[in-house]
Design a protein around this motif. Structure first.
Motif, PDB file in Angstrom:
ATOM      1  N   ASP A   9       0.859  -1.204   0.000  1.00  0.00           N
ATOM      2  CA  ASP A   9       0.000   0.000   0.000  1.00  0.00           C
ATOM      3  C   ASP A   9       0.893   1.251   0.000  1.00  0.00           C
ATOM      4  OD1 ASP A   9       0.988  -0.333   2.567  1.00  0.00           O
ATOM      5  OD2 ASP A   9      -0.760   0.555   3.533  1.00  0.00           O
ATOM      6  N   ASP A  13       7.681   3.603   3.659  1.00  0.00           N
ATOM      7  CA  ASP A  13       8.475   2.427   4.036  1.00  0.00           C
ATOM      8  C   ASP A  13       8.261   1.293   3.046  1.00  0.00           C
ATOM      9  OD1 ASP A  13       5.874   2.168   5.154  1.00  0.00           O
ATOM     10  OD2 ASP A  13       6.577   0.694   6.614  1.00  0.00           O
ATOM     11  N   ASP A  14       7.059   1.228   2.439  1.00  0.00           N
ATOM     12  CA  ASP A  14       6.830   0.266   1.357  1.00  0.00           C
ATOM     13  C   ASP A  14       7.794   0.539   0.206  1.00  0.00           C
ATOM     14  OD1 ASP A  14       4.152   0.998   2.691  1.00  0.00           O
ATOM     15  OD2 ASP A  14       3.615  -0.857   1.671  1.00  0.00           O
ATOM     16  N   ASN A  41      -2.085   3.147   3.179  1.00  0.00           N
ATOM     17  CA  ASN A  41      -1.441   4.386   3.609  1.00  0.00           C
ATOM     18  C   ASN A  41      -2.037   5.607   2.918  1.00  0.00           C
ATOM     19  OD1 ASN A  41       0.446   3.309   5.456  1.00  0.00           O
ATOM     20  ND2 ASN A  41       1.706   2.598   3.735  1.00  0.00           N
ATOM     21  N   HIS A  87       2.772   9.504   5.995  1.00  0.00           N
ATOM     22  CA  HIS A  87       3.360   9.264   4.667  1.00  0.00           C
ATOM     23  C   HIS A  87       3.185  10.439   3.696  1.00  0.00           C
ATOM     24  CE1 HIS A  87       4.219   4.949   5.393  1.00  0.00           C
ATOM     25  NE2 HIS A  87       3.163   5.010   6.179  1.00  0.00           N
ATOM     26  N   ILE A 133       2.805  -6.163   2.827  1.00  0.00           N
ATOM     27  CA  ILE A 133       3.275  -4.994   3.584  1.00  0.00           C
ATOM     28  C   ILE A 133       2.188  -3.915   3.616  1.00  0.00           C
ATOM     29  CG2 ILE A 133       5.743  -5.469   3.308  1.00  0.00           C
ATOM     30  CD1 ILE A 133       5.855  -3.538   0.963  1.00  0.00           C
ATOM     31  N   MET A 169       3.937  -8.352   7.220  1.00  0.00           N
ATOM     32  CA  MET A 169       4.270  -7.248   8.120  1.00  0.00           C
ATOM     33  C   MET A 169       2.939  -6.784   8.687  1.00  0.00           C
ATOM     34  SD  MET A 169       4.360  -3.924   8.939  1.00  0.00           S
ATOM     35  CE  MET A 169       4.645  -4.094  10.682  1.00  0.00           C
ATOM     36  N   ASN A 178      -0.252   1.044  16.676  1.00  0.00           N
ATOM     37  CA  ASN A 178      -0.007   2.344  16.042  1.00  0.00           C
ATOM     38  C   ASN A 178      -1.263   2.884  15.356  1.00  0.00           C
ATOM     39  OD1 ASN A 178       0.075   0.427  13.994  1.00  0.00           O
ATOM     40  ND2 ASN A 178       1.722   1.404  12.859  1.00  0.00           N
ATOM     41  N   GLU A 184      -2.416  -2.759  15.220  1.00  0.00           N
ATOM     42  CA  GLU A 184      -1.421  -2.311  14.238  1.00  0.00           C
ATOM     43  C   GLU A 184      -2.146  -1.907  12.941  1.00  0.00           C
ATOM     44  OE1 GLU A 184       0.873  -2.600  10.734  1.00  0.00           O
ATOM     45  OE2 GLU A 184      -0.589  -4.129  11.309  1.00  0.00           O
ATOM     46  N   PHE A 185      -1.570  -0.996  12.180  1.00  0.00           N
ATOM     47  CA  PHE A 185      -2.237  -0.385  11.017  1.00  0.00           C
ATOM     48  C   PHE A 185      -2.710  -1.393   9.958  1.00  0.00           C
ATOM     49  CE2 PHE A 185      -2.346   1.612   6.858  1.00  0.00           C
ATOM     50  CZ  PHE A 185      -3.097   2.755   7.095  1.00  0.00           C
ATOM     51  N   ASN A 186      -1.846  -2.280   9.491  1.00  0.00           N
ATOM     52  CA  ASN A 186      -2.215  -3.164   8.380  1.00  0.00           C
ATOM     53  C   ASN A 186      -3.345  -4.120   8.762  1.00  0.00           C
ATOM     54  OD1 ASN A 186      -0.307  -2.020   6.703  1.00  0.00           O
ATOM     55  ND2 ASN A 186       1.275  -3.556   7.166  1.00  0.00           N
ATOM     56  N   TRP A 210       4.838  -4.965  14.347  1.00  0.00           N
ATOM     57  CA  TRP A 210       5.123  -3.551  14.638  1.00  0.00           C
ATOM     58  C   TRP A 210       6.097  -3.416  15.803  1.00  0.00           C
ATOM     59  CZ3 TRP A 210       5.407   1.233  13.293  1.00  0.00           C
ATOM     60  CH2 TRP A 210       5.286   2.262  14.219  1.00  0.00           C
ATOM     61  N   CYS A 265       9.354  -0.417   8.783  1.00  0.00           N
ATOM     62  CA  CYS A 265       8.762  -1.754   8.961  1.00  0.00           C
ATOM     63  C   CYS A 265       8.799  -2.627   7.709  1.00  0.00           C
ATOM     64  CB  CYS A 265       7.304  -1.616   9.369  1.00  0.00           C
ATOM     65  SG  CYS A 265       7.099  -0.736  10.894  1.00  0.00           S
ATOM     66  N   ASP A 266       8.294  -2.082   6.597  1.00  0.00           N
ATOM     67  CA  ASP A 266       8.120  -2.922   5.418  1.00  0.00           C
ATOM     68  C   ASP A 266       9.456  -3.374   4.847  1.00  0.00           C
ATOM     69  OD1 ASP A 266       5.468  -2.527   5.826  1.00  0.00           O
ATOM     70  OD2 ASP A 266       5.244  -0.990   4.278  1.00  0.00           O
TER      71      ASP A 266
END
Ligand code: BDR
Ligand code: CA
Length: 339
Positions: A9, A13-14, A41, A87, A133, A169, A178, A184-186, A210, A265-266
Motif C-alpha cells: 500500500d 516504508d513500502d 497508507n 506518509h 506490507i 508485516m 499504532n 497495528e495499522f495493516n 510492529w 517496517c516494510d
C-alpha cells in the motif's frame, strides 16, 4: 528458483522495501515476479502511481522490473484507511516527483496475478515467497475466491500450496498499537481480511510485527549515511532521499517510535523474506485477530503460552522476535548504491 511477490500500500516504508526487493534480485538470488497494490497508507489510486514511481527509479538504476497488479480499493467491508499524517498527502512524502507514464499497470488484477503466480510456482517447482506490507485484503480475497486449481475458502490446497512462505508485516504482540491503542495499522485497515488470513492460511507464515520493527530501527547514523547523504550516484538513492526527507528525521521519529533510528517496517519484512539469515530468533505461536471488541478491534491476540487457561491452540504463526540489524543495514546500503 526462488520467486518473490509483494503486496503493498506504498507508503514510504513500502517504497524503501520495494526498491530493496527490486535492486537486490541478482545478488540475493531470487526473481521479483510481481507487486500487487491496495488501499492503505493512501488511496489505491495514489498507491498505483507510487509503485509505478518506485519501478521507474529502479529501472533507471538498471535493476530488473516486474509487473504491477492493481488491487483492493477498500477493505472487505468497504473500509478505507489513510496515513497521510505520516506518509504525506500522496503517500510518498509529497516529494513532487513526475508520474512515469512509461511504466504501466498489468491488465490483470491483484487476485488473478497472485493466484496465477502461485499456480506457476507449483507447476515449475519454484520457491515462492509472498510478502504482504499493507492491509491483507488482496490475499484474503484470493483465499476466499480459490484458484483455477481449486481450493481456497480456508480449506488449504489449491493455489496456496504454491506458496512456500507467507511473510506478513502486521500485528503487534505487546498490545502497543499504532492504529489504535492495541491494533497495528495493516491489520486494523481490514480486520475481516486479517482475521481470515490468520485463521485460514494453511502454509508457513512468518510475522514481522510492529513491536519487532520499533525495537529494531535503522540507527540514524547508518540511515543518514545510506539515504540522506549529500550525493547519490544512483537513481534509487536520489529517489529514496527525496521521499524520505520529510518522513524520516530523528526529530519526527523520536517522540512515538524510536529515538534511536528510523523504523522502516516494510523494509524489515522484505529483508526477512529475501535473506532468512536476518532472522535471529522466532517463536511458534497461535495468533487470532479480534474482530469484535469495542475497544480492541484489530488486536492480534498472541498465545505466548504463559498462563493457565486453555492450552493447545494450533501454532499457526512463526513470530519473529530478534533480527540481525547489521545485515539489514548492509542491504539498505546495497539498495541505494548506483547501477
Ligand atoms: C505498517 O503500516 C504502514 O503505515 C506501513 O507502511 C507499514 O506497512 C506499519 O504498521
Ligand atoms: Ca505498508
Amino acid at each position: 528458483p526462488k520467486w518473490v511477490w509483494i503486496d503493498s500500500d506504498a507508503g514510504v516504508d513500502d517504497a524503501v522495501a520495494l526498491c530493496a526487493a527490486l535492486k537486490l534480485q541478482k545478488g540475493w538470488g531470487y526473481e521479483m515476479k510481481g507487486v500487487s497494490t491496495s488501499f492503505g497508507n493512501t488511496s489505491a489510486d495514489n498507491v498505483n502511481v507510487n509503485v509505478r514511481k518506485v519501478m521507474a527509479s529502479c529501472l533507471k538504476d538498471g535493476s530488473g522490473g516486474c509487473p504491477i497488479f492493481a488491487g483492493a480499493q477498500g477493505g472487505l467491508r468497504g473500509e478505507t484507511a489513510d496515513a497521510s499524517y505520516f506518509h504525506g498527502k500522496d503517500g510518498l512524502g509529497d516529494a513532487g516527483l513526475d508520474d512515469p507514464v512509461e511504466v504501466t499497470l498489468d491488465g490483470r488484477g491483484a487476485v488473478e496475478g497472485l493466484v496465477g503466480v502461485a499456480e506457476d510456482a507449483k507447476r515449475e517447482g519454484a520457491e515462492l515467497i509472498v510478502v504482504t506490507i499493507g492491509p491483507l485484503t488482496n490475499l484474503a480475497e484470493a483465499m476466499m475466491r480459490g484458484g483455477r486449481g481449486g481450493g481456497g475458502g480456508g480449506g488449504g490446497g489449491g493455489w496456496m500450496g504454491g506458496v512456500a512462505n507467507l511473510v506478513v508485516m502486521g500485528g503487534c504482540g505487546n498490545a502497543h498499537g499504532n492504529a489504535t491503542r492495541v491494533a497495528e495499522f495493516n491489520v486494523k485497515a481490514d480486520v475481516t481480511a486479517a482475521a481470515h488470513v490468520f485463521e485460514h492460511w494453511r502454509g508457513e507464515m512468518t510475522v514481522v510485527s510492529w513491536d519487532l520493527c520499533c525495537g529494531n530501527p535503522i540507527p540514524w547514523r547508518s540511515f543518514h549515511e545510506a539515504v540522506s547523504k549529500e550525493l547519490h550516484e544512483g537513481e534509487v538513492g536520489k529517489f529514496l532521499k527525496a521521499i524520505c526527507r520529510d518522513i524520516y528525521s530523528s526529530e519526527k521519529d523520536a517522540d512515538k517510535r524510536s529515538g534511536e533510528g528510523a523504523v522502516i517496517c516494510d523494509f524489515l519484512a522484505v529483508a526477512v523474506a529475501i535473506d532468512r539469515a536476518v532472522v535471529r530468533k522466532w517463536e511458534m505461536v497461535n495468533v487470532e485477530v479480534e474482530t469484535g471488541g469495542s475497544i480492541t478491534e484489530g488486536m492480534t491476540v498472541v498465545d505466548w503460552g504463559c498462563y493457565d487457561g486453555v492450552k493447545g491452540r494450533e501454532k499457526n504463526v512463526e513470530w519473529v522476535t530478534a533480527v540481525d540489524m547489521g545485515r539489514v543495514v548492509e542491504m539498505l546500503g546495497m539498495t541505494v548504491k548506483g547501477g
